[in-house]
Design a protein around this motif. Structure first.
Motif, mmCIF file in Angstrom:
data_model
loop_
_atom_site.group_PDB
_atom_site.id
_atom_site.type_symbol
_atom_site.label_atom_id
_atom_site.label_comp_id
_atom_site.label_asym_id
_atom_site.label_seq_id
_atom_site.Cartn_x
_atom_site.Cartn_y
_atom_site.Cartn_z
ATOM 1 N N ASN A 717 0.830 -1.217 0.000
ATOM 2 C CA ASN A 717 0.000 0.000 0.000
ATOM 3 C C ASN A 717 0.862 1.264 0.000
ATOM 4 O O ASN A 717 0.529 2.264 -0.657
ATOM 5 N N CYS A 718 1.957 1.232 0.730
ATOM 6 C CA CYS A 718 2.842 2.400 0.775
ATOM 7 C C CYS A 718 3.413 2.693 -0.603
ATOM 8 O O CYS A 718 3.517 3.865 -1.017
ATOM 9 N N CYS A 719 3.796 1.628 -1.299
ATOM 10 C CA CYS A 719 4.332 1.842 -2.645
ATOM 11 C C CYS A 719 3.291 2.481 -3.556
ATOM 12 O O CYS A 719 3.602 3.400 -4.338
ATOM 13 N N GLU A 754 9.765 7.336 5.085
ATOM 14 C CA GLU A 754 10.350 6.928 6.376
ATOM 15 C C GLU A 754 9.656 5.700 6.924
ATOM 16 O O GLU A 754 10.297 4.750 7.390
ATOM 17 N N LEU A 755 8.299 5.705 6.862
ATOM 18 C CA LEU A 755 7.560 4.523 7.322
ATOM 19 C C LEU A 755 7.873 3.309 6.450
ATOM 20 O O LEU A 755 8.078 2.195 6.963
ATOM 21 N N ASP A 756 7.901 3.535 5.129
ATOM 22 C CA ASP A 756 8.173 2.421 4.232
ATOM 23 C C ASP A 756 9.536 1.804 4.513
ATOM 24 O O ASP A 756 9.674 0.567 4.574
ATOM 25 N N LYS A 818 3.671 -8.744 -6.505
ATOM 26 C CA LYS A 818 4.749 -9.104 -7.417
ATOM 27 C C LYS A 818 5.801 -8.018 -7.453
ATOM 28 O O LYS A 818 6.989 -8.305 -7.628
ATOM 29 N N GLU A 819 5.377 -6.776 -7.303
ATOM 30 C CA GLU A 819 6.324 -5.670 -7.418
ATOM 31 C C GLU A 819 7.312 -5.628 -6.260
ATOM 32 O O GLU A 819 8.386 -5.034 -6.373
ATOM 33 N N LYS A 923 14.037 -0.823 -5.297
ATOM 34 C CA LYS A 923 14.039 0.138 -4.195
ATOM 35 C C LYS A 923 14.496 -0.535 -2.929
ATOM 36 O O LYS A 923 14.032 -1.625 -2.571
ATOM 37 N N THR A 924 15.409 0.084 -2.253
ATOM 38 C CA THR A 924 15.917 -0.474 -1.002
ATOM 39 C C THR A 924 15.542 0.393 0.160
ATOM 40 O O THR A 924 15.896 0.102 1.287
#
Length: 924
Positions: A717-719, A754-756, A818-819, A923-924
């Motif tokens: 959801n964050c993405c 930051e949360l992600d 999947k992402e 993304k890391t």
């Protein structure tokens, strides 16, 4: 310039001929709107207005005066229609004089002998009376036109009593067809009348013959005495005898005619008194008529009669007239007081106010009644406004509920306000987070909202008449149209002097309206002293944005209505300031309530994941904000004369901060969901999109979400929020002209990232640590030694176990989103490669077989997860290989290649998951 009414038209008169002072009835059209409207009436060229009595617009009664012409038109003139025309004419007849002793078939009107204007008796003296028919034969009127006879006998008259009597004219007019024999008989009659006159004189002498004889004897005696006794004695005796004769004659005359003369004097005095009463009955009956007309409300008639009496008897010196006129003035003064009381009564209509003011103006009332009326109306409006507030405050404190729907407004509520309220109240949010809201809230208006609606309606019902009353006062239309120009100029001067005072009145009304609304809705904007006067509400809860939106619409409609009255804008500036403050307050409250609604979204999370790895939470969040902004569309829109709500930097900062707060509240909700204990998660609805394959594989019906799965769903959801939702929300803010959108987006994105990152690191820690921790024990299981080991036969189990664990993580992430797979696996591969590199570097020395075994396992792991390698993981694998001795023989290289192919062949099925193409952005 066209007149408002058609000119008068006379179509009939009854009778159509008659002598002077004949009473006639005139009929026609547009003969005036009232007694004061009739300003002219002429019959045959003579002014008859003095005797005119207006009955209706089609009837007038008057008396014919001494006309200049024998036949002419009837012309009526009115103020409203101007000078009129006539389709009929009146013929004036010359009066036939009837002697007092002549027989007549009609009663002789004494007015024929009495001139009301000159107060002179025009009756013929009795001694000069002549018979009506001196010839004594039948009169046969001729057909000769009177005008022709006047031309023929110029300067003569047919009246035998006139000095210019013409016998020929008389005979042509009265005996033109009489026979000769009849004329001879007339001559005989004239002779007889002459003889009768002589006989009458002789008879008069015969009747007083004794008196003459006595007088003769007295004279003879006087003559003898004069001769015998001398002159002096005779003179004395003669004088005494003459006195005795005269006294005796006087006494006899008094005795004979005393009774007759007394009756005559009494009759004359009575007749004179009756004539006076008849002539001045208008004045004598006026006090009683005034009382009656006042009781009937016929003030126009009273004013008309008063003006007439004032013009006739206002400066009289006759005591009787003065007495009655004083009575009239007393009645008129009482009428002035009555009309002033009625004028100052409230409530009253503008029509009645104008009517009473004009009455008082026509009656020349003291002071300025119109300004008194304006002052009374001003106090009345203020009293109504404060009474309205007290009523609603009392009703609120008694906990009375408004049961009637839609604010309990009257049937004549403005349609636009009704439509706006219904649209605002019926706004539905298309998500389940609003499903539990009670729909009856739309039908229960808060007391403060109902009060504002009632207050504005009250002002709009009273202020227009108040403003029109002032306009009429300024332009002079309040006063009588018959007022003198000097009086109008004086009133205009007063109006200019009063203009400043009236402006203060309007300002006070606007000030009270604004302060009362502020006291109900914005009490924090009032001072402490103003709160005591305009406040008093018990505010247990803040009004919702929907009700504030309706209040803004109501105030806007009020402003438009007041502007339509052409009230100067500077007097309405307070209302504009109020509208701006209400708009700002509405935005603040709506954003605050939106934050509260979004905070409750966490309770609505059902954890149902679609084929993109998303729940309904991001969509609900976006819809909630969109609906809030839609509800503010009318508030944010600037009406004519209004300014933007974001013109003040303070407002911009507050709105920006509230918008950021909304975004951060939702981010906090996501964090709460990610850390929610397992026992609090509702998994009864856990499913995937029906159009996608069963990605859960062996998940059973009694499956419950783990903390790792919950983290993955929140991460997914964050993405989506970062790539889509937050950007869409920024567009909506920009569409509604919000300020500081860049700051809102920047701060929100930073908090979300930051949360992600924190959640991602937690998930990697949960998944990577067990795998990394199992490498070292697995490598040295069974006392394995890199210095002393057998020839490699394949990849050892520890590495296979690590790969299986990585595959399990892949399956778990792939099931959710999947992402997220490349992002998660690349990070886990980095951790494993880093640990493997560390372990290789810690080995002091390798045997030939140990080096070959280590290179086999490192290459097997590297080639298997090659699709998820990152620069960091590649570097770790490179460092691990560099720590190993190089292969010297071709046989070792061949063996290494065979063993790698054997590993890949045997674990082909397991390693298939690592063959899919990763996302280009890791993304890391």
């Amino acid at each position: 310039m066209s007149r408002s009414r058609q000119p008068p038209l006379v179509t009939g008169i009854s009778p159509n001929e008659g002598i002077s002072w004949t009473k006639v009835t005139i009929r026609g059209e547009n003969l005036g709107t009232g007694p004061t409207d009739l300003i002219g009436l002429t019959i045959c060229g003579h002014n008859c207005l003095l005797t005119a009595e207006w009955m209706s617009a089609s009837k007038i009664v008057c008396r014919v005066g001494q006309a200049k012409n024998d036949k002419g038109d009837i012309i009526v003139t009115t103020k409203s229609g101007g000078k009129g025309t006539s389709t009929v004419s009146f013929k004036l007849l010359k009066p036939e004089k009837i002697g007092i002793l002549d027989q007549s078939a009609v009663w002789v009107d004494e007015m024929n002998y009495y001139d009301m204007r000159t107060d002179r008796n025009k009756g013929i003296p009795p001694l000069s009376l002549r018979p009506a028919n001196p010839l004594g034969i039948e009169i046969e009127k001729g057909k000769f036109p009177p005008k022709d006879l006047e031309t023929l006998f110029h300067g003569m008259s047919a009246d035998f009593t006139s000095e210019n009597f013409s016998a020929a004219w008389y005979l042509i007019e009265n005996h033109s067809s009489t026979s000769f024999e009849q004329l001879k008989m007339a001559v005989s009659n004239l002779k007889k009348q002459a003889n009768k006159k002589n006989e009458g004189s002789l008879a008069y002498v015969k009747g007083g013959l004794s008196t003459f004889f006595e007088a003769q004897d007295a004279l003879s005696a006087i003559h003898q005495k004069l001769e015998a006794d001398g002159t002096e004695k005779v003179e004395g005796s003669m004088t005494q005898k003459l006195e005795n004769v005269l006294n005796r004659a006087s006494n006899t005359a008094d005795t004979l005619f005393q009774e007759v003369l007394g009756r005559k004097d009494k009759a004359d005095s009575t007749r004179n008194a009756l004539n006076v009463l008849q002539r001045f009955k208008f004045l004598f009956n006026l006090p009683l008529n005034i009382e009656r007309n006042i009781q009937k409300g016929d003030y126009d008639v009273v004013i008309n009669d008063y003006e007439k009496a004032k013009s006739l008897f206002g400066k009289t010196e006759v005591q009787v007239f003065k007495k009655y006129y004083a009575e009239v003035e007393t009645r008129i003064e009482d009428l002035r007081e009555l009309l002033l009381d009625k004028l100052l009564e409230t409530p009253s209509t503008l029509h009645d106010q104008k009517r009473y003011i004009r009455y008082l103006s026509d009656l020349h009332a003291d002071g300025d009644p119109s300004w008194q009326c304006i002052g009374a109306q001003h106090k009345w409006i203020l009293q109504l406004m404060h009474s309205c507030k007290e009523s609603y405050v009392k009703d609120l404190k008694s906990n009375t509920v408004l049961h009637s729907p839609m604010l309990e407004l009257d049937n004549d509520m403005r349609p636009s306000a009704m439509i706006h309220l219904s649209q605002t109240a019926s706004l539905k949010r298309a998500s389940s987070f609003q499903s539990g809201r009670d729909d009856t809230w739309r039908y229960k208006a808060p007391h403060r909202v109902a009060f504002v609606e009632k207050l504005t309606k009250l002002v709009l019902s009273q202020l227009p008449n108040f403003w029109k009353l002032w306009i009429s006062y300024v332009n002079g239309s309040l006063f009588s149209e018959t007022a003198e120009k000097s009086g109008q100029m004086e009133r205009s001067k007063n109006a200019r002097q009063r203009q400043h005072d009236f402006k203060k009145m309007i300002q006070e009304v606007m000030y009270s309206l604004v302060k009362l609304i502020r006291g109900a809705l914005l009490p924090f904007s009032l001072k402490e002293g103003e709160l005591r006067q305009y406040g008093g509400w018990e505010m247990k809860s803040e009004l919702s944005g929907q009700w504030l939106t309706h209040v803004i619409q109501t105030v806007r409609l009020t402003y438009e209505s007041l502007t339509a009255l052409e009230i100067p804008n500077d007097l309405l500036q307070n209302i504009q300031d109020l509208i701006l403050d209400l708009r700002v307050r509405c935005i603040m409250i709506t954003l605050q309530h939106s934050a509260e609604d979004i905070k409750r979204l966490a309770e609505k999370e059902d954890w149902i994941v679609d084929n993109e790895g998303l729940t309904s939470l991001p969509s609900q969040f976006e819809q909630c904000i969109v609906h809030s902004l839609q509800s503010l569309r009318g508030v944010l829109e600037c009406k004519p004369g209004e300014t933007s709500v974001f013109q003040q930097p303070k407002t911009q900062e507050e709105v920006c901060q509230l918008s950021i707060n909304i975004m951060q509240v939702f981010i906090y909700c996501l964090e709460q969901l990610s850390t929610k204990p397992d026992g609090d998660i509702d998994t009864t609805h856990l499913s995937v999109d029906v159009s996608s394959p069963d990605l859960f594989g062996s998940i059973h019906e009694d499956f419950s979400l783990s903390s790792e799965q919950r983290l993955l769903i929140v991460l997914s959801n964050c993405c989506y929020l970062e790539r889509h939702t937050f950007l869409n929300i920024a567009e909506h803010f920009e569409k509604h002209n919000f300020q500081g959108i860049e700051k809102i987006t920047q701060v929100s994105m930073a908090s979300l990232k930051e949360l992600d990152q924190r959640l991602f690191e937690n998930y990697i820690e949960l998944k990577a640590d067990p795998i990394v921790g199992s490498l070292e024990p697995g490598i040295y299981a069974g006392y394995f030694d890199w210095k002393d080991c057998l020839t490699p036969t394949g990849v050892r189990n520890y590495l296979k176990e690590a790969l299986v664990n990585i595959i399990a993580v892949h399956a778990e992430v792939f099931t959710i989103s999947k992402e997220l797979v490349p992002r998660v696996l690349s990070k886990i591969v980095e951790a494993v490669s880093e640990e493997l590199s560390r372990l290789m570097q810690c080995v002091s020395s390798f045997s030939k077989n140990g080096a070959l075994q280590a290179r086999l396992e490192i290459c097997a792991l590297r080639d298997t997860v090659a699709v998820y390698l990152t620069p960091e993981s590649k570097s770790s694998f490179k460092q691990a290989l560099e720590a190993l001795p190089q292969l010297s023989s071709g046989a070792d290289k061949k063996l290494l290649e065979e063993l790698l192919n054997k590993f890949k062949s045997r674990m082909h099925l397991q390693l298939t998951c690592f063959q899919s193409s990763p996302s280009p952005m890791l993304k890391t």
